[in-house]
Design a protein around this motif. Structure first.
Motif, PDB file in Angstrom:
ATOM      1  N   SER A  31      31.494   0.545  15.315  1.00 53.65           N
ATOM      2  CA  SER A  31      32.412   0.495  16.454  1.00 53.65           C
ATOM      3  C   SER A  31      31.874  -0.367  17.592  1.00 53.65           C
ATOM      4  O   SER A  31      32.641  -0.886  18.403  1.00 53.65           O
ATOM      5  CB  SER A  31      32.705   1.902  16.970  1.00 53.65           C
ATOM      6  OG  SER A  31      31.506   2.544  17.391  1.00 53.65           O
ATOM      7  N   SER A  32      30.550  -0.531  17.644  1.00 54.42           N
ATOM      8  CA  SER A  32      29.916  -1.301  18.715  1.00 54.42           C
ATOM      9  C   SER A  32      28.647  -1.954  18.179  1.00 54.42           C
ATOM     10  O   SER A  32      27.967  -1.390  17.311  1.00 54.42           O
ATOM     11  CB  SER A  32      29.573  -0.384  19.895  1.00 54.42           C
ATOM     12  OG  SER A  32      28.707  -1.024  20.805  1.00 54.42           O
ATOM     13  N   PRO A  33      28.275  -3.130  18.705  1.00 53.81           N
ATOM     14  CA  PRO A  33      27.026  -3.774  18.270  1.00 53.81           C
ATOM     15  C   PRO A  33      25.786  -3.147  18.891  1.00 53.81           C
ATOM     16  O   PRO A  33      24.666  -3.440  18.462  1.00 53.81           O
ATOM     17  CB  PRO A  33      27.199  -5.221  18.748  1.00 53.81           C
ATOM     18  CG  PRO A  33      28.080  -5.111  19.956  1.00 53.81           C
ATOM     19  CD  PRO A  33      29.041  -3.987  19.643  1.00 53.81           C
ATOM     20  N   ILE A  34      25.961  -2.292  19.886  1.00 50.00           N
ATOM     21  CA  ILE A  34      24.820  -1.749  20.631  1.00 50.00           C
ATOM     22  C   ILE A  34      23.837  -0.981  19.739  1.00 50.00           C
ATOM     23  O   ILE A  34      22.618  -1.201  19.823  1.00 50.00           O
ATOM     24  CB  ILE A  34      25.298  -0.878  21.808  1.00 50.00           C
ATOM     25  CG1 ILE A  34      26.008  -1.766  22.840  1.00 50.00           C
ATOM     26  CG2 ILE A  34      24.130  -0.144  22.456  1.00 50.00           C
ATOM     27  CD1 ILE A  34      26.615  -1.018  24.002  1.00 50.00           C
ATOM     28  N   PRO A  35      24.290  -0.062  18.847  1.00 53.85           N
ATOM     29  CA  PRO A  35      23.324   0.639  17.985  1.00 53.85           C
ATOM     30  C   PRO A  35      22.503  -0.318  17.114  1.00 53.85           C
ATOM     31  O   PRO A  35      21.292  -0.120  16.948  1.00 53.85           O
ATOM     32  CB  PRO A  35      24.216   1.545  17.128  1.00 53.85           C
ATOM     33  CG  PRO A  35      25.435   1.769  17.954  1.00 53.85           C
ATOM     34  CD  PRO A  35      25.661   0.468  18.668  1.00 53.85           C
ATOM     35  N   THR A  36      23.144  -1.354  16.592  1.00 55.32           N
ATOM     36  CA  THR A  36      22.430  -2.325  15.759  1.00 55.32           C
ATOM     37  C   THR A  36      21.396  -3.082  16.580  1.00 55.32           C
ATOM     38  O   THR A  36      20.255  -3.300  16.126  1.00 55.32           O
ATOM     39  CB  THR A  36      23.429  -3.317  15.128  1.00 55.32           C
ATOM     40  OG1 THR A  36      24.371  -2.595  14.334  1.00 55.32           O
ATOM     41  CG2 THR A  36      22.712  -4.341  14.258  1.00 55.32           C
ATOM     42  N   ILE A  37      21.767  -3.477  17.781  1.00 57.35           N
ATOM     43  CA  ILE A  37      20.834  -4.177  18.667  1.00 57.35           C
ATOM     44  C   ILE A  37      19.643  -3.280  19.005  1.00 57.35           C
ATOM     45  O   ILE A  37      18.486  -3.730  19.005  1.00 57.35           O
ATOM     46  CB  ILE A  37      21.552  -4.641  19.951  1.00 57.35           C
ATOM     47  CG1 ILE A  37      22.587  -5.726  19.609  1.00 57.35           C
ATOM     48  CG2 ILE A  37      20.545  -5.175  20.980  1.00 57.35           C
ATOM     49  CD1 ILE A  37      23.492  -6.100  20.757  1.00 57.35           C
ATOM     50  N   LEU A  38      19.898  -2.005  19.274  1.00 61.81           N
ATOM     51  CA  LEU A  38      18.821  -1.062  19.578  1.00 61.81           C
ATOM     52  C   LEU A  38      17.881  -0.883  18.381  1.00 61.81           C
ATOM     53  O   LEU A  38      16.659  -0.803  18.552  1.00 61.81           O
ATOM     54  CB  LEU A  38      19.401   0.287  19.993  1.00 61.81           C
ATOM     55  CG  LEU A  38      20.036   0.352  21.388  1.00 61.81           C
ATOM     56  CD1 LEU A  38      20.660   1.721  21.621  1.00 61.81           C
ATOM     57  CD2 LEU A  38      19.001   0.051  22.475  1.00 61.81           C
ATOM     58  N   ILE A  39      18.455  -0.818  17.182  1.00 59.78           N
ATOM     59  CA  ILE A  39      17.638  -0.681  15.972  1.00 59.78           C
ATOM     60  C   ILE A  39      16.704  -1.877  15.836  1.00 59.78           C
ATOM     61  O   ILE A  39      15.508  -1.726  15.549  1.00 59.78           O
ATOM     62  CB  ILE A  39      18.538  -0.555  14.721  1.00 59.78           C
ATOM     63  CG1 ILE A  39      19.222   0.820  14.694  1.00 59.78           C
ATOM     64  CG2 ILE A  39      17.730  -0.758  13.439  1.00 59.78           C
ATOM     65  CD1 ILE A  39      20.279   0.958  13.630  1.00 59.78           C
ATOM     66  N   ILE A  40      17.219  -3.071  16.069  1.00 58.26           N
ATOM     67  CA  ILE A  40      16.407  -4.285  15.948  1.00 58.26           C
ATOM     68  C   ILE A  40      15.314  -4.320  17.018  1.00 58.26           C
ATOM     69  O   ILE A  40      14.158  -4.668  16.738  1.00 58.26           O
ATOM     70  CB  ILE A  40      17.305  -5.536  16.048  1.00 58.26           C
ATOM     71  CG1 ILE A  40      18.180  -5.628  14.802  1.00 58.26           C
ATOM     72  CG2 ILE A  40      16.453  -6.800  16.192  1.00 58.26           C
ATOM     73  CD1 ILE A  40      19.215  -6.724  14.861  1.00 58.26           C
TER      74      ILE A  40
END
Length: 283
Positions: A31-40
């Protein structure tokens, strides 16, 4: 500055609501790119700072059993993707795979496979965590980190915007190569002697290079088709990206499998020559 932030805010919601595939919101982390960015970000912090600092005065962890389980899971999931790629061989147009945004069986199946592919790219990040915990940080090269975090971003964007159609060929090529790769990792985690098989490591790198060449041709030919509705912006980004990957992996291949054997051969010849000289002197 305020106007720039407003434009960015409006552009972001335009992308997420008007351009993105609304079906993707049904899937985990989409739903949002934020979780993926945080994981990286957390991954980079761990592999570059937290992990090495934690392991500095510790012995390497014995992760043999965990790595065997991890590699078995990777093989199973990649084979699953390859299996559905095979089933869909007559569904996708090899010349131009247009995206089915409907809720038809294959429309949804391609999207779910794209999401599984994205989750696998996140799972791939654990490889680097293993390197840190086993104190093999020499393996964490620019090529390794760039490839891993880049694939996570690419997989998220692909699932969010183009989860189907010609994207099928990326999943096909990558899943086949990763099935081979994780079978090799499974062998080496079971017995480290398999890691010394240079011909096998060389073959895997050749398969990766072949994969990039295939993707360049597959996506490059879309640029010359005016009647294809698959977004050409993907090709404009993806073709240069794969050329860059060929350069990186090609450099790795040349250094490790062409120049290094030559260097070792010269060293062996020089050593043999020295032994002969010393032998002749003794008489």
């Amino acid at each position: 500055m305020a106007l720039l932030l407003k434009r960015f805010y409006e552009g972001y919601f335009w992308l997420m609501s008007e351009v993105a595939d609304p079906r993707a919101n049904d899937y985990f982390l989409m739903s949002s790119p934020i979780p993926t960015i945080l994981i990286i970000i957390l991954w980079f912090k761990f592999i570059l700072h937290w992990g090495p600092d934690y392991m500095k005065n510790r012995q390497p962890f014995d992760l043999k059993k965990i790595m065997i389980i991890y590699n078995v899971i990777q093989v199973i999931l990649n084979v699953y993707i390859v299996y559905y790629v095979y089933l869909a061989r007559n569904v996708i147009n090899w010349r131009c795979g247009e995206i089915d945004y409907s809720n038809s069986y294959w429309g949804r199946k391609f999207l779910s496979i794209a999401h599984l592919y994205y989750m696998l790219k996140i799972l791939d990040l654990i490889d680097t965590v293993f390197f840190v915990l086993r104190k093999k940080t020499s393996h964490i090269s620019f090529l390794h980190t760039y490839h891993h975090f880049g694939m996570v971003i690419l997989a998220w964007v692909g699932t969010k915007f183009v989860g189907g159609g010609h994207s099928y060929f990326l999943g096909m090529a990558n899943a086949i190569v990763h099935t081979i790769l994780y079978c090799y990792y499974l062998l080496t985690s079971y017995d480290s002697r398999y890691g010394k098989l240079i011909w096998l490591k060389k073959f895997i790198t050749q398969a990766q290079l072949l994969q990039f060449a295939f993707l360049i041709l597959s996506y490059g030919q879309l640029l010359f088709q005016n009647d294809c509705k698959y977004p050409k912006i993907v090709s404009f980004f993806f073709v240069p990206q794969n050329i860059f990957m060929i350069i990186l992996f090609g450099d790795f291949y040349v250094r490790n499998y062409i120049l290094e054997p030559r260097r070792k051969k010269r060293q062996a010849a020089a050593k043999e020559m020295e032994i002969r000289k010393n032998y002749n002197k003794s008489f």
